[in-house]
Design an enzyme around this catalytic site. Structure first.
Site, PDB file in Angstrom:
ATOM      1  N   GLU A   1      26.633  84.553  57.226  1.00 45.82           N
ATOM      2  CA  GLU A   1      25.677  83.953  56.305  1.00 45.82           C
ATOM      3  C   GLU A   1      26.292  82.971  55.328  1.00 45.82           C
ATOM      4  O   GLU A   1      25.593  82.158  54.719  1.00 45.82           O
ATOM      5  CB  GLU A   1      24.917  85.036  55.536  1.00 45.82           C
ATOM      6  N   HIS A   2      27.597  83.009  55.155  1.00 46.72           N
ATOM      7  CA  HIS A   2      28.262  82.088  54.234  1.00 46.72           C
ATOM      8  C   HIS A   2      28.198  80.637  54.730  1.00 46.72           C
ATOM      9  O   HIS A   2      28.563  79.719  54.009  1.00 46.72           O
ATOM     10  CB  HIS A   2      29.713  82.505  54.049  1.00 46.72           C
TER      11      HIS A   2
END
Length: 524
Positions: A326-327
């Site tokens: 998700e980063h």
């Protein structure tokens, strides 16, 4: 143009009592403006100012000790915290538990995307993400203690469908981390291990009439940055603080493989990741990896999902799937533990809000996530455990939108003793804490909502595998060596359905020497 370069202490002095301060960062020091955080703490301890801040952050920030959000964990310094993930600051968790601050959680992706909406001057974030969870106003609205009374979101109808509108708010100060700034204040992220929501936090403050403060490692001459290297233009930046000792992580000074700067032959062959001693985690990872297929777009969460990611690398199958976190990162070798969020030799790095757009639009085929509690309706809790505010990070955004979500976890906790490695799983001592409960403390993943969306939801443990059905949770696999009644049914707070074709899992999942090479299937 005025000189924007100031000291960290001068930057901290720009924050006023009652300001809303937007932070960025991830565990292990990822994209964390550590020098700025420490300057704010130093000023408060010396002068008791600023006071009563509202602090907002999308992901977990800190080291469970003195850095990150721990710099803000002082009674009086903060009044309200809206955090995506809290575990890296036990001191802040304690302030929340004692009602000394207002404590809230939001999905990590929602927080990042809301920064973007604020920056664009739009009336909040309209999304399905969070419906049926603790972030839904009908289930608590993200309020984590009695002191928290604000409504962060509301339910709205658009063309007959329910959505949540997460409300915008003014950002008075943005504390941003980057790599370099030229003399005008143009900002580059070239040497960072992620982009996160740096540009969106800055724009949110700019649009709000607030102050954008950027911490960088080096100052460059005017014109040194190519236009395409600038990720935050000087027009958005009010102040720049140079920290020549800035590090890629708390423990890594600089590593170009983590910032994605190496290509071709520069990428040295990496040693295969160590899986560690064979145990129940490895057994669950082997079973979870059976869900992979050629060309799958995959996300891995923290915990046992780390072991799934390592297994894929050890099998030489990373090139057969599209790996994401998700980063904003794609591909590469994922780091784990405190360095979750870093990837060595990633193939692409996007801004976090864009990554969450991809997730929210249904781009994920598979998500491997952990669980803290699981109940009869297939609900999962990871956001409040043992009375402590934990927060979901990107969990809600991911779990709610993947076509198939695979929850991986141990069956019980506290005092469990297991024996495996010879083709069986044996329970030597049952745990004192049941994780399969009648009703979870908080709903971070909604089983009923999942059924409405047509998702496939699996819940894998070392003792057996469950799946979500219209009739509730169903046990459809059991580990060799496990006694169904004694080791599973008697250790649950509810009675699951038993699949008529209940099968015994292969001994290969529980055999120390069998690593299941070539297990990736070709199905979709």
């Amino acid at each position: 143009m005025k000189n924007k370069f100031i000291s960290a202490d001068e930057a901290a002095a720009l924050i006023r009592d009652g300001d809303t301060v937007a932070l960025m960062g991830g565990g292990g020091g990822l994209m964390e403006a550590t020098t700025l955080f420490q300057a704010v703490e130093r000023r408060f301890l010396a002068t008791q100012a600023p006071r009563a801040l509202t602090v907002v952050h999308a992901l977990g920030i800190g080291d469970k000790g003195s850095r990150g959000m721990n710099c803000f964990a002082h009674e009086g310094l903060v009044r309200k915290v809206v955090g995506g993930h809290w575990v890296w600051s036990p001191r802040m968790q304690q302030l929340a538990r004692e009602n000394k601050i207002e404590a809230y959680i939001l999905p990590g992706g929602v927080s990042s995307q809301l920064f973007r909406e604020i920056g664009a001057g739009r009336p909040g974030l309209f999304t399905h993400v969070g419906l049926g969870t603790v972030c839904d106003p009908r289930q608590g609205g993200g309020r984590m203690n009695e002191a928290a009374q604000d409504d962060l979101a509301e339910v709205v109808q658009v063309e007959g469908r329910e959505y949540l509108r997460y409300k915008p708010y003014p950002v008075d100060v943005a504390l941003v981390r980057a790599s370099a700034a030229d003399e005008d204040g143009n900002i580059s992220l070239e040497h960072e291990a992620a982009n996160l929501d740096a540009a969106h936090i800055a724009l949110a403050a700019r649009t709000s009439g607030g102050t954008v403060i950027v911490q960088v490692k080096e100052k460059l001459p005017r014109g040194a940055l190519k236009a395409r290297e600038v990720r935050i233009p000087a027009a958005w930046v009010d102040a720049v603080v140079v920290d020549p000792e800035q590090r890629t992580s708390y423990d890594i000074p600089f590593d170009p493989s983590l910032s994605g700067e190496l290509t071709g032959a520069e990428r040295a062959a990496e040693a295969l990741p160590e899986l560690g001693e064979f145990d129940e985690r490895q057994a669950v990872a082997r079973r979870a990896a059976c869900e992979l297929f050629e060309g799958a777009v995959v996300n891995y969460g923290v915990g046992i999902p780390d072991a799934v990611a390592k297994l894929v690398v050890r099998r030489g199958e990373l090139h057969r799937i599209y790996q994401t976190i998700e980063h904003g990162t794609y591909g590469g070798s994922l780091l784990d533990g405190v360095l979750f969020g870093y990837a060595r030799n990633a193939s692409a790095m996007l801004d976090a809000p864009t990554q969450f757009d991809f997730y929210g639009g249904g781009g994920l085929d598979l998500a491997f996530l952990g669980f803290g509690e699981l109940d009869a309706a297939g609900n999962v809790n990871v956001s409040r455990l043992g009375g402590l505010t934990v927060g979901p990070g990107g969990f809600i955004d991911i779990a709610q939108n993947a076509r198939t979500v695979v929850f991986c976890g141990t069956f019980a906790a506290k005092g469990v003793q297991l024996a495996t490695g010879d083709g069986q799983m044996r329970v030597l001592r049952q745990g004192a804490v049941n994780k399969l409960v009648q009703q979870v403390d908080q709903v971070t993943f909604s089983g009923p909502q999942s059924l409405e969306r047509g998702q496939t939801a699996l819940y894998l443990t070392e003792r057996g595998s469950f799946r979500l059905t219209r009739e509730g949770l169903e046990l459809f696999e059991i580990a060799p060596g496990i006694d169904l009644q004694r080791d599973i049914l008697d250790q649950m707070d509810f009675a699951p359905r038993i699949a008529p074709d209940l099968r015994v899992l292969p001994a290969s999942h529980y055999r120390r020497e069998d690593d299941g090479l070539g297990a990736l299937t070709n199905r979709r």
